[in-house]
Design a protein around this motif. Structure first.
Motif, PDB file in Angstrom:
ATOM      1  N   ALA A   1       9.280 -14.770   2.722  1.00 58.50           N
ATOM      2  CA  ALA A   1       7.864 -13.676   3.325  1.00 58.50           C
ATOM      3  C   ALA A   1       7.644 -13.254   4.619  1.00 58.50           C
ATOM      4  O   ALA A   1       7.316 -12.467   4.217  1.00 58.50           O
ATOM      5  CB  ALA A   1       7.245 -15.542   3.217  1.00 58.50           C
ATOM      6  N   GLY A   2       8.946 -13.348   5.043  1.00 60.15           N
ATOM      7  CA  GLY A   2       9.190 -12.438   6.069  1.00 60.15           C
ATOM      8  C   GLY A   2       9.401 -10.852   5.610  1.00 60.15           C
ATOM      9  O   GLY A   2       9.494  -9.394   5.916  1.00 60.15           O
ATOM     10  N   PHE A   3      10.638 -10.696   4.715  1.00 56.85           N
ATOM     11  CA  PHE A   3      10.748  -9.207   4.527  1.00 56.85           C
ATOM     12  C   PHE A   3       9.853  -8.543   3.697  1.00 56.85           C
ATOM     13  O   PHE A   3       9.513  -7.713   3.834  1.00 56.85           O
ATOM     14  CB  PHE A   3      12.434  -9.860   3.695  1.00 56.85           C
ATOM     15  N   LEU A   4       8.623  -9.596   2.799  1.00 53.87           N
ATOM     16  CA  LEU A   4       7.988  -8.946   2.108  1.00 53.87           C
ATOM     17  C   LEU A   4       6.746  -8.370   2.410  1.00 53.87           C
ATOM     18  O   LEU A   4       6.315  -7.454   2.758  1.00 53.87           O
ATOM     19  CB  LEU A   4       6.941 -10.090   1.034  1.00 53.87           C
ATOM     20  N   PHE A   5       6.483  -8.718   3.786  1.00 49.58           N
ATOM     21  CA  PHE A   5       5.623  -8.997   4.457  1.00 49.58           C
ATOM     22  C   PHE A   5       5.671  -7.225   5.245  1.00 49.58           C
ATOM     23  O   PHE A   5       5.101  -6.366   5.432  1.00 49.58           O
ATOM     24  CB  PHE A   5       5.346  -9.455   5.352  1.00 49.58           C
ATOM     25  N   THR A   6       7.218  -7.621   6.226  1.00 47.14           N
ATOM     26  CA  THR A   6       7.746  -6.391   7.056  1.00 47.14           C
ATOM     27  C   THR A   6       8.311  -5.362   6.276  1.00 47.14           C
ATOM     28  O   THR A   6       7.376  -4.138   5.793  1.00 47.14           O
ATOM     29  CB  THR A   6       8.636  -6.717   7.615  1.00 47.14           C
ATOM     30  N   PHE A   7       8.456  -5.012   4.966  1.00 45.86           N
ATOM     31  CA  PHE A   7       9.005  -4.180   3.944  1.00 45.86           C
ATOM     32  C   PHE A   7       8.193  -3.351   3.626  1.00 45.86           C
ATOM     33  O   PHE A   7       7.409  -2.573   3.210  1.00 45.86           O
ATOM     34  CB  PHE A   7       9.359  -4.273   2.849  1.00 45.86           C
ATOM     35  N   THR A   8       6.784  -4.452   2.874  1.00 47.05           N
ATOM     36  CA  THR A   8       5.121  -3.923   2.730  1.00 47.05           C
ATOM     37  C   THR A   8       4.453  -2.506   3.708  1.00 47.05           C
ATOM     38  O   THR A   8       3.877  -2.598   3.370  1.00 47.05           O
ATOM     39  CB  THR A   8       3.859  -5.330   2.474  1.00 47.05           C
ATOM     40  N   LEU A   9       4.531  -3.394   4.761  1.00 46.74           N
ATOM     41  CA  LEU A   9       4.041  -2.481   5.993  1.00 46.74           C
ATOM     42  C   LEU A   9       4.647  -1.245   5.824  1.00 46.74           C
ATOM     43  O   LEU A   9       3.949  -0.522   6.189  1.00 46.74           O
ATOM     44  CB  LEU A   9       4.495  -3.656   7.725  1.00 46.74           C
ATOM     45  N   HIS A  10       6.283  -1.764   6.105  1.00 48.67           N
ATOM     46  CA  HIS A  10       7.273  -0.260   6.160  1.00 48.67           C
ATOM     47  C   HIS A  10       7.093   0.487   4.783  1.00 48.67           C
ATOM     48  O   HIS A  10       6.902   1.993   5.104  1.00 48.67           O
ATOM     49  CB  HIS A  10       8.568  -0.329   6.570  1.00 48.67           C
ATOM     50  N   LEU A  11       6.549   0.139   3.545  1.00 49.07           N
ATOM     51  CA  LEU A  11       6.262   1.094   2.445  1.00 49.07           C
ATOM     52  C   LEU A  11       4.869   2.439   2.891  1.00 49.07           C
ATOM     53  O   LEU A  11       5.190   3.222   2.908  1.00 49.07           O
ATOM     54  CB  LEU A  11       6.718   0.567   1.265  1.00 49.07           C
TER      55      LEU A  11
END
Length: 477
Positions: free
Chosen positions: A301-311
């Protein structure tokens, strides 16, 4: 790791009388749909904010309201399934979820949307624990192991798929409806599953024998308060810069969790019916599985959330492009979750630690590829696939191994416990790694976002390493 060898609960597999393929398909489809709604709103948030003129706090509650009621009521939903029957609880929860989805899609303002999201989460909390209970009660032997593998694949694939589906639906802007299809898509699916479920789910023949286990209301109130004090500050703390009330709330959750544990132990010793039977915590492999699942879901979940913010924030990608970027991770996660059992048995005990090691390496690769502020080019997609494979190996065998030998009478308690752990792991992951990312990114460009993502990737890899070490066998003295 716990072996997946099972002991039959009955002399005859009851699933043979209830079209096991259809039964499993119905319950897992609803599971997948409910999980989508945890993440699908993330990519729709900007559109919801503009169209409903929602404040930042209101938007947070739109996203978090579902998660809060879902996490708080999961164990209660599991016990209600034991009391009224898993079929009735499943169909009732699905009906509430479907009706609330329709109401969300038709909401006229942010206040209505928040209220309906709370109801939607309550419907999921009643429905989702029954999925594992129905699997446990209607499948035995190798059938159960296969069903649990499919369940674990669906459970976390839904997180990545939510980003993909949300991006597609928002970008499509069907009939000019903007964000509304992310909720309305549940309505025809929910109606179809209600019709199918009424036909293929087995009758609640067991409910009469378990109804004597009265609902533990004091335990319910203590647990609901403890989980609420944990989830609310985790969801809202970052946006509000962690004010004093969030820290007091987190501390209070630990106190109430301890009180809950003491109360449940004393209730069990008096011969009562605690909300979580202590014997469930003594099932071989459950304790280690709880740790593994918490870490795996937190990293996921942490990866999905932060990667979405970056994209979307750092690189300026559209909702559609950001959503589709997750497709490799989702596809590989599901494939690995469904096929790992076919690998040589001698490797099974090492799969969870190896999965965490692979996830750590892949997360570092993703962060390194994007560290210069670019898009990562062709190398990004294999790295994302490796992330999906690693987390799937860390999660799926842990869940399957822990539940493969759970007795039918313990199915509800074990289902509620592990479903709650899964949800809390996701919340902790988003709060912890999201806070790290946002503390280093002030919205000032791709390079700053890339730097924040790299720092987050290091932390995610470190957490994965903890999961790997936790799985190492202890030396006997």
């Amino acid at each position: 790791m716990t072996s997946t060898t099972t002991r039959p609960a009955t002399s005859k597999d009851p699933a043979t009388d209830t079209r096991p393929g259809l039964l499993l398909g119905v319950v897992l489809a609803a599971q997948f749909m409910a999980l989508l709604d945890v993440f699908i709103v993330n990519v729709a948030a900007p559109t919801i904010r503009s169209e409903l003129s929602a404040s930042g706090g209101a938007l947070q509650l739109v996203i978090a309201g579902y998660t809060i009621t879902y996490a708080v009521l999961l164990i209660t939903g599991a016990r209600l399934g034991d009391l009224i029957g898993h079929r009735r609880a499943y169909l009732g929860g699905l009906a509430v979820f479907t009706a609330a989805s329709l109401a969300c899609g038709l909401a006229a303002d942010a206040g209505q949307l928040i209220a309906f999201r709370l109801v939607q989460g309550a419907g999921s909390a009643l429905m989702i624990p029954q999925v594992l209970s129905l699997i446990q009660r209607n499948f035995t032997g190798e059938r159960r192991v296969r069903a649990l593998s499919a369940y674990s694949a669906v459970l976390a694939t839904g997180a990545a798929a939510g980003q993909v589906v949300g991006g597609v639906l928002v970008s499509a802007d069907l009939f000019g409806t903007g964000w509304r299809p992310v909720f309305l898509v549940n309505v025809p699916i929910g109606i179809a599953l209600l019709a199918l479920g009424a036909r293929v789910l087995p009758r609640d023949a067991h409910a009469g024998s378990t109804r004597a286990r009265a609902l533990d209301l004091p335990g319910l109130l203590l647990l609901a308060a403890a989980v609420s004090l944990l989830t609310v500050p985790l969801v809202l703390g970052q946006e509000q810069d962690w004010p004093l009330w969030t820290r007091l709330s987190l501390g209070g959750s630990l106190v109430l969790a301890a009180v809950f544990g003491v109360y449940e132990s004393r209730l069990a010793r008096r011969g009562g019916a605690p909300l979580i039977a202590p014997r469930v915590l003594r099932i071989p492999g459950i304790g280690r599985a709880v740790l593994w699942i918490t870490v795996a879901m937190g990293v996921n979940a942490g990866f999905l959330f932060t990667f979405t913010l970056h994209l979307q924030g750092g690189l300026g990608h559209s909702a559609l492009r950001a959503g589709l970027t997750f497709a490799p991770a989702a596809a590989v996660f599901g494939t690995v979750g469904l096929t790992w059992r076919r690998w040589p048995t001698r490797f099974h005990r090492a799969l969870v630690p190896a999965g965490f090691v692979l996830a750590a390496a892949a997360l570092l690769a993703v962060g390194g590829l994007l560290r210069d502020g670019g898009t990562g080019d062709w190398g990004l997609y294999p790295a994302l696939g490796a992330v999906g494979a690693g987390i799937s190996l860390a999660f799926s065998p842990a869940l399957t191994g822990a539940l493969a030998t759970v007795r039918p009478e313990d199915a509800a308690d074990a289902s509620g416990l592990l479903a709650t752990v899964t949800q809390l792991g996701q919340l902790v992951g988003v709060a912890t790694f999201g806070t790290l990312f946002l503390s280093r990114y002030a919205g000032s460009g791709a390079q700053q976002s890339a730097d924040a993502l790299w720092a987050t990737a290091l932390a995610l890899a470190a957490a994965s390493a903890v999961g790997a070490v936790a799985g190492l066998p202890r030396r006997s003295r």
